[in-house]
Enzyme design. Structure first.
Site, PDB file in Angstrom:
ATOM      1  N   PHE A 139       0.839  -1.191   0.000  1.00 53.42           N
ATOM      2  CA  PHE A 139       0.000   0.000   0.000  1.00 53.42           C
ATOM      3  C   PHE A 139       0.883   1.253   0.000  1.00 53.42           C
ATOM      4  O   PHE A 139       1.880   1.315   0.721  1.00 53.42           O
ATOM      5  CB  PHE A 139      -0.918  -0.019   1.225  1.00 53.42           C
ATOM      6  N   ASP A 216       1.185  -4.930   8.404  1.00 55.22           N
ATOM      7  CA  ASP A 216       0.099  -3.965   8.282  1.00 55.22           C
ATOM      8  C   ASP A 216      -1.199  -4.762   8.182  1.00 55.22           C
ATOM      9  O   ASP A 216      -1.413  -5.498   7.213  1.00 55.22           O
ATOM     10  CB  ASP A 216       0.295  -3.075   7.053  1.00 55.22           C
ATOM     11  N   TYR A 239     -10.895   1.964  10.656  1.00 51.92           N
ATOM     12  CA  TYR A 239     -12.052   2.571   9.988  1.00 51.92           C
ATOM     13  C   TYR A 239     -12.580   1.733   8.834  1.00 51.92           C
ATOM     14  O   TYR A 239     -13.520   2.134   8.173  1.00 51.92           O
ATOM     15  CB  TYR A 239     -11.772   4.009   9.547  1.00 51.92           C
ATOM     16  N   LYS A 240     -11.943   0.587   8.603  1.00 53.86           N
ATOM     17  CA  LYS A 240     -12.434  -0.301   7.552  1.00 53.86           C
ATOM     18  C   LYS A 240     -13.382  -1.326   8.183  1.00 53.86           C
ATOM     19  O   LYS A 240     -14.511  -0.997   8.545  1.00 53.86           O
ATOM     20  CB  LYS A 240     -11.237  -0.959   6.856  1.00 53.86           C
ATOM     21  N   ARG A 386     -12.683  -3.095  -7.185  1.00 55.17           N
ATOM     22  CA  ARG A 386     -12.515  -3.875  -5.953  1.00 55.17           C
ATOM     23  C   ARG A 386     -13.846  -3.934  -5.204  1.00 55.17           C
ATOM     24  O   ARG A 386     -14.491  -2.909  -4.996  1.00 55.17           O
ATOM     25  CB  ARG A 386     -11.440  -3.211  -5.092  1.00 55.17           C
TER      26      ARG A 386
END
Lengths: 426, 426
Positions: A139, A216, A239-240, A386
């Site tokens: 990422f 991560d 927050y996901k 996605r």
């Protein structure tokens, strides 16, 4: 949560009827009046919970209580509670989501800041080593932080090649490891493909070479079963799949046995021993709190606590199983009905998290058309759509309908009406 | 806002009647039912707004709107607004509070993290210099961050002596400056005494030696008039006089002309150029956003925006004038009625922020007794009681009554009932 072939919408509805997590959907705010769920044919189908999770119904009241009672009424007196909040939230995450022990997880700062802190600490703990290993498709913020640390310290970043669709092959990692490597930075679930790395095998391999792995977990926490008892260092976002809200504070994990030897670079007062004595010299406090920096974000951490509590109640085994079943269904339906798109994620659900990507040359146009048809996926450059069906609030029939709408868009070439290139988000 | 001698409670009430900011008290939540103000004789008198500011009445609804509408309904679509929030909040702070230009202030991270980022950036911008100057009585987290940066970079921390009560003497700073000094870290308003440094003179003196001054404005922002047009670098907190809430995100300021040459050490994606292109290499974006790191804390920043808006509406000139008048009254009444305590702050209001400290050998016992009598000050080790009458919601009669209660405690030796030493806050 295996299922037979799904040939009709009614088959998908039967999966929902048998779903042990079905009731958790009502714990989240829907798109209908007063936050109810609009289940009509024109409803929004939100498949981007791995970018920003939905709002738990309990969150507004929990945040309001902290704002109005603890802050508004308690004022500074509430610090007796707040001072332990980051650790309590971390312990809750450790127990319910991450498979870590009490005192190993802390909610603090952003994922990027936590990554910086633990990367610097990890490199310091491996003196004489001058290489950081990072995946070639890691990422962006991870790659940027790694590059920044390496540049400042005169270290080399060694990229481990990954298959963009299938993720890391262990042999490829083995080929780049040697006694120059201090730290390996790697996502457990790849942000693009959803490929799930083997935490135990990767950590063991790195340890053989004396290196630390800094995981991560941003796309993994709350979507797959994680057992950090096998890991050394980790960070991740809330927050996901943990539904902590936009820009919610992140977490960090440091294995208990490593904490005493690690020191982080940002010596803030919340990481200091006997903080309120305000002594002249910084001495890191014992335990994971030594990785704290400034005054912790109380309001935002409260929202994280709500999200973590719901996830814990549902149970990671059930969540992960449903995530596999939802993405299995999506893969199966894409095979059948979307031959124009290529699966750009592992086909075996055991090797992926709760999202899959489909490749198409007009992926950006398809993304725009889907949003206009009420389906919210995410676009990943240059050519992937996605889909992240969040197990806590996405139904099998939602996956069915999303594929249905996408098939209709393709049949009508509806996506060709949209701009082919993305303008800069401002 | 000069005033004549205040000899009676009624004199104090007359000052309140003439106070142009009196109406702003109603903009904050009080301690009575439903957040009204309890003005009775047993009411709580909160003189610790410089530790944690009170809750603005507009904040719960503003936070609820962001939670329920922007997050709950807007979901990822709201990022089109949120992505600019840190800069908008920064611009509002710049214009209303800090005397800075648009594009010079960013709301982000914690004060400690921002201090780290700008200190590292500042040191990098002064290659070949190996000294950081910091006040001997600087706030602990600032000293700790400075010590950490210096240790990691092999630099020396040179302490500038300060009078704990009166603050920095310019000649003392001149004596420690030379061409080895890269950065000077200094609070504009000292956390203990409230002593106000001379921003213009200090910055000019440091520039003569080629050094940058990194100001900590935590106790200054919202309490004194600040003109950053004369400054190079600054950070500060928003949960004190700006009433942003517990652990609210902090701010940073980088003079426009310096931004292009400064690079921060934590290369997160929100500081990257064309962030959502997610390119392979980190290139810092133009402007103050290059000092951003991770995903910004949307909920918490919303509370900051409310606090900043109220401060802006009241106006820093009026707020600072009332701060001087309130602390003048406190000093005057302490002279008259509290001979056992020694003023441990500058006597001239022009040389202090909106708080004063009084010294007493049993300061910790007095603090405990005051709290039990409804007066909330702060204790600063080892022997100071600190009073911060926030201009936006503290009345002159509150100062009168607080001194009255303290005089009664002393007369009755009531404080001797309390523990003499402070146990560790847990």
């Amino acid at each position: 949560m295996q299922h037979g072939p799904v040939r009709t919408r009614s088959d998908a509805q039967q999966l929902d009827a048998a779903d042990p997590l079905a009731g958790f959907r009502e714990r989240f705010t829907g798109d209908g009046p007063d936050g109810t769920w609009d289940d009509g044919p024109g409803r929004r189908i939100y498949l981007d919970g791995n970018s920003l999770g939905r709002l738990p119904r309990a969150t507004p009241a929990a945040v309001a209580r902290v704002v109005e009672q603890e802050w508004g009424r308690g004022l500074v007196g509430s610090w007796s509670d707040w001072v332990g909040q980051a650790g309590r939230a971390g312990d809750a995450l450790a127990a319910g989501v991450l498979g870590a022990r009490p005192g190993e997880v802390l909610v603090s700062d952003s994922t990027s800041v936590n990554l910086f802190k633990l990367l610097e600490a990890g490199v310091d703990a491996r003196p004489g080593r001058d290489v950081v290993v990072c995946s070639a498709d890691e990422f962006p913020t991870d790659r940027y932080v790694v590059a920044g640390v390496a540049r400042r310290r005169g270290m080399t970043v060694r990229e481990v090649p990954v298959d963009v669709d299938q993720g890391l092959v262990l042999d490829d990692l083995a080929a780049v490891l040697d006694d120059r490597v201090a730290v390996v930075v790697l996502s457990l679930v790849a942000y693009r493909s959803g490929a799930l790395a083997d935490l135990v095998a990767v950590t063991a391999l790195a340890r053989e070479h004396g290196a630390l792995v800094l995981w991560d977990l941003s796309h993994a926490a709350g979507s797959v079963e994680v057992d950090l008892s096998a890991a050394d260092l980790a960070v991740g976002c809330t927050y996901k799949h943990l539904n902590g809200g936009p820009g919610a504070p992140a977490f960090l994990y440091v294995r208990r046995e490593l904490q005493a030897e690690l020191r982080q670079p940002i010596q803030g007062w919340f990481g200091a021993s006997d903080q309120f004595a305000m002594g002249p010299d910084y001495e890191p406090v014992d335990g994971v709190e030594r990785f704290a920096v400034g005054t912790p974000p109380v309001l935002a951490t409260t929202a994280v606590e709500v999200g973590v509590a719901i996830t814990t109640e549902a149970g990671m085994a059930a969540i992960a199983a449903k995530g596999r079943a939802l993405t299995d269904l999506l893969v199966e339906l894409a095979d059948d009905r979307l031959p124009q798109l290529r699966l750009a994620s592992p086909r075996d659900a055991a090797h992926r998290g709760a999202h899959v990507s489909l490749e198409h040359p007009q992926a950006w146009q398809l993304t725009q058309a889907l949003v206009d048809h009420g389906v919210v996926p995410d676009f990943r450059t240059p050519d992937r759509v996605r889909f992240g069906p969040a197990p806590l609030y996405t139904r099998f029939v939602d996956v069915w309908d999303a594929v249905d709408r996408l098939a209709e868009i393709l049949a009508a070439d509806d996506h060709l009406r949209y701009p082919a290139t993305r303008s800069r988000v401002t």
